[in-house]
Design a protein around this motif. Structure first.
Motif: not given
Length: 301
Positions: A49-54, A221-228
């Motif tokens: 989810v957070w990767s998609s957003v980022f 979890l929120f930062a996992s978007g950028a980290a991924t």
């Protein structure tokens, strides 16, 4: 080799080093969630989810949305990215499971095997030549896996799954006819409905773990978007510029860091397993030695 080709190769090397450096520190990044009640499947869904957003935010910021729109009109491209989405999602799930269940060392073995598997894929799929050192390296890795499966009595399923899934993912992304950012956004958007559906189902079953997480765990979890997203972008861009073999060589940075972190977290290597791991590591060293010799010959020529 032209100057422009050399320049592109240099870019590819730096992009790969940045990517593998970040991945090498991933066990440290995910460590706060080791002490949460959130299972690996929910962590994966949150990560998607957070990767998609980022990724979508980056796509819009860099005005690359047209490539994504065009891709939705091409069934062959969609099929290719459906496959890469499946491969990377499976890889993420097993990796997160390994970290949460304290199998960081075994996960690191998978990424030591992966460069050698990349060499084999390069030979089979892209007709990249295999020299004697590479053949010896692959043979040593296979001997190490066989030792773990028979005398040590433990097939390294986690390691093999991580190596094979990411190896095939790299091959698909090398062939994928899309810019790295648009391609990654397409992958995550393909996975997004499944992730949201799973989280909604968990919510209806009262098994969703989120509210009881600490602020640090929620931040992870929120930062996992950028980290991924950022290292995968670097990986996709590097795969376009350098061979799978070279990509595999540089990848050893990542599992080395993961191995050291796993040992720092208190994981143990028994004597029997150490022999199998040692054979794989020896294969990696033989491979690197062969590459060093080849580079010397090319420089001398």
């Amino acid at each position: 080799m032209s100057l422009s080709t050399l320049s592109e190769q240099r870019k590819g090397i730096w992009l790969a080093l940045a990517c593998y450096g970040i991945w090498g520190l991933f066990p440290l990044f995910w460590y706060p969630l080791n002490h949460s009640a959130m299972p690996a499947e929910q962590i994966l869904a949150q990560r998607i989810v957070w990767s998609s957003v980022f990724a979508l935010a980056l796509l819009l910021a860099f005005s690359q949305g047209r490539a994504l729109v065009v891709a939705f009109r091409q069934p062959k491209v969609l099929a290719m990215f459906a496959l890469s989405s499946l491969l990377i999602a499976a890889n993420w799930l097993i990796y997160l499971w390994a970290i949460v269940h304290h199998h960081v060392v075994e996960a690191s073995l998978g990424y030591f095997i992966n460069p050698l598997f990349n060499v084999l894929l390069g030979f089979v799929l892209f007709k990249e030549r295999l020299n004697a050192w590479q053949i010896a390296a692959i043979a040593l890795a296979l001997a190490g896996i066989a030792w773990l499966a028979v005398p040590a009595g433990q097939i390294p399923w986690i390691s093999l799954f991580l190596a094979f899934s990411f190896g095939f993912y790299g091959a698909v992304r090398k062939l994928a006819p899309m810019p790295p950012l648009a391609g990654l956004t397409l992958e995550t958007l393909m996975l997004l409905p499944f992730a949201l559906g799973y989280l909604a189902w968990c919510g209806m079953q009262n098994t969703l773990v989120f509210g009881e997480l600490t602020p640090l765990q929620k931040t992870v979890l929120f930062a996992s978007g950028a980290a991924t997203t950022l290292p995968l972008l670097a990986f996709a861009a590097a795969a376009k510029r350098i061979t799978l073999s070279l990509l595999g060589i540089l990848q050893n940075l990542s599992p080395t860091a993961q191995l050291l972190l796993g040992l720092a977290f208190g994981e143990q290597l028994s004597g029997a397993r150490l022999i199998g791991y040692g054979l794989v590591w020896l294969g990696v060293l033989v491979f690197l030695y062969g590459v060093g010799l080849q580079m010397k010959r090319e420089k001398a020529a």
